[in-house]
Design a protein around this motif. Structure first.
Motif, short mmCIF file in Angstrom:
data_model
loop_
_atom_site.label_atom_id
_atom_site.label_comp_id
_atom_site.label_asym_id
_atom_site.label_seq_id
_atom_site.Cartn_x
_atom_site.Cartn_y
_atom_site.Cartn_z
N THR A 7 24.10 -15.34 -26.66
CA THR A 7 24.00 -16.75 -27.00
C THR A 7 25.20 -17.19 -27.83
O THR A 7 25.61 -16.50 -28.76
CB THR A 7 22.71 -17.02 -27.80
N VAL A 11 24.35 -22.72 -26.59
CA VAL A 11 24.40 -22.32 -25.19
C VAL A 11 23.94 -20.86 -25.04
O VAL A 11 24.43 -19.98 -25.75
CB VAL A 11 25.84 -22.45 -24.61
N ALA A 13 24.48 -18.08 -22.77
CA ALA A 13 25.41 -17.73 -21.69
C ALA A 13 24.83 -16.68 -20.75
O ALA A 13 25.09 -16.69 -19.54
CB ALA A 13 26.72 -17.23 -22.27
N GLU A 406 32.81 -31.70 -26.61
CA GLU A 406 32.88 -30.25 -26.43
C GLU A 406 34.33 -29.81 -26.30
O GLU A 406 35.13 -30.45 -25.59
CB GLU A 406 32.11 -29.84 -25.16
#
Length: 511
Positions: A7, A11, A13, A406
């Motif tokens: 993580t 997010v 992953a 982002e």
């Protein structure tokens, strides 16, 4: 690898991922950009050290806990990243043993270093002298240096992340053959690649990841010498979760003879090498692109395609030695990048991470970079308008990110490419030069980018499309120019173009 979960802030992953690789096996990992392939390999190789993830790793039957990459290399696990980790101004020998020097009491034995480097270079088929600088050899040979470097560490499991993404067909073939030879020597390999034909050619098994989860592991062939039984369509179905009936969008128009007026005309363009001024890297090239057309340029590595594009776009490479460029029938000067942009020419570089993006900034600011004056009021950026435009492209281009704030470096390759395209589309160019626009991008993201390109042509934009993937050029282009050794060697209409015809022109000697 069992139940691997990783993580990042905000997010997840990887979620409960499993992977098993047998000794001496070539195991492929497939998945769309953002599926978690590279993250999984960074966990395995210690880039993401033990304690930063959940789950366990067993190597040669024993549980392992790699705190860093040195710990994994000591056990014989070596990763070669997509962005090669070589020092360009050091020699091949120095790069092979960097951090692993032949030294006694801090003094390097250069005789032993050169002998060992020469032995490893012969093993990987690299016909250079150990003293040659890495900056003076091509990308294909640099990949061989990385593998020689791995072999110097007595590698047992070699991880290759997109090893052929930047290589031409000839260099790709040599590298794949070397991986097959390493298999015969008992070295296992994990290969991440979006080139499904290569996976079918060399892999024994393939594991498919989707949205950070293991979907399935499939055998490609029954035995190493058998013909592949797994089809590309079956791999694609696992990757995207559905059948992908067409690799390319149905053209909303067919330009050809129905194209509009000439938007870009290049006549007699010649470029000399930036260091070796006697060498012409582009020699008397003339071409044109009309409104609504997608025109391809095909060529092997070193043909001069990128050099031509970069020199047209503000003399970004090499020394201009003659030729004119016209936009909409009017001759223009493109001596600088602002000149080119001001005359309606945009260039999407093949190296998005170095030249296309500011990786430490966010999506919002990257999209506005090429058209900043349009966001400015009395010298002050209108941040509300900047955010509105970025949000529009985030949705319309399907950029997978929680917000426009982002950081771009956190995005997958496909989403980074969408940001680059968004930046130039908003700049409103008349001519869009695309240099390897889908390099290192999965099949689903490719289709989305192809659709955007097709829509731009339908709007009357002129698109010059450079690609090393011949099926891509055949599927997208109305006409295709071919180049070899800096010269144009052919112009092929859509209906006459095949891979065989293109390759014949790409290897033509016009000297």
């Amino acid at each position: 690898m069992r139940s691997i979960t990783k993580t990042f802030p905000g997010v997840k992953a990887l979620s409960d991922v499993h992977l098993t690789v047998r000794p001496g096996e070539i195991h492929a990992i497939c998945g769309e950009n953002g599926a978690g392939k590279s993250t999984l390999m960074k966990v395995l190789s210690g880039v993401h050290g033990h304690g930063s993830y959940e789950g366990e790793i067993l190597f040669e039957g024993e549980p392992v806990a790699f705190r860093d990459i040195r710990a994994s290399e000591k056990r014989g696990i070596v990763i070669i990243h997509q962005e090669l980790a070589l020092v360009p101004y050091l020699s091949i020998a120095e790069n092979i043993f960097l951090g692993n020097e032949h030294a006694t009491r801090g003094v390097i034995s250069w005789n032993e270093t050169l002998r060992s480097a020469d032995r490893l270079m012969k093993r990987v088929g690299l016909p250079e002298k150990p003293q040659t600088r890495v900056a003076d050899i091509g990308v294909g040979k640099q990949q061989l240096v990385e593998i020689a470097k791995a072999l110097s560490k007595e590698v047992k499991l070699l991880i290759l992340d997109e090893p052929t993404a930047a290589l031409n067909d000839e260099d790709s073939g040599k590298l794949l053959q070397l991986i097959l030879e390493l298999r015969e020597q008992g070295i296992a390999s994990i290969i991440i690649s979006h080139k499904l034909n290569e996976i079918r050619h060399i892999a024994d098994s393939v594991t498919i990841l989707r949205d950070g989860r293991t979907i399935e592991t499939l055998p490609v062939r029954e035995t190493p010498s058998a013909e592949p039984e797994l089809s590309e369509d079956r791999i694609i179905r696992g990757m995207v979760g559905r059948d992908l009936d067409n690799r390319f969008p149905d053209r909303t128009h067919y330009a050809g003879e129905d194209a509009g007026e000439t938007a870009l005309s290049v006549t007699g363009w010649t470029v000399r090498h930036p260091i070796d001024h006697q060498r012409k890297v582009v020699d008397d090239v003339s071409l044109e692109v009309r409104r609504g057309e997608i025109v391809g340029i095909a060529g092997l590595m070193g043909a001069g395609r990128t050099e031509l594009a970069m020199n047209i776009f503000g003399r970004s490479y090499g020394i201009h030695d003659g030729g004119t460029v016209a936009v909409n029938g009017r001759e223009v000067q493109t001596r600088t990048v602002p000149d080119a942009v001001g005359h309606g020419i945009a260039y999407v570089t093949e190296d998005r991470k170095t030249y296309g993006l500011n990786l430490i900034d966010n999506i919002n600011r990257n999209i506005s970079l090429a058209s900043l004056p349009g966001f400015t009021r009395r010298g002050v950026v209108d941040e509300h308008e900047e955010r509105r435009v970025a949000e529009h492209f985030r949705k319309s281009m399907n950029i997978k990110a929680p917000t426009v704030f982002e950081q771009v470096q956190r995005l997958s390759g496909g989403n980074q490419q969408k940001v680059v395209l968004s930046k130039w589309i908003h700049a409103g160019p008349e001519v869009l030069i695309l240099d390897e626009p889908t390099r290192g991008i999965d099949i689903g993201a490719k289709y989305e980018i192809y659709t955007v390109i097709d829509e731009l042509a339908a709007q009357g934009k002129a698109v010059l499309f450079i690609s090393s993937e011949l099926p891509e050029l055949l599927g997208m282009c109305d006409r295709i120019y071919t180049m070899a050794a800096g010269r144009l060697t052919g112009e092929i209409a859509r209906e006459d173009a095949t891979q065989e015809v293109l390759m014949r022109h790409m290897t033509m000697d016009r000297s």
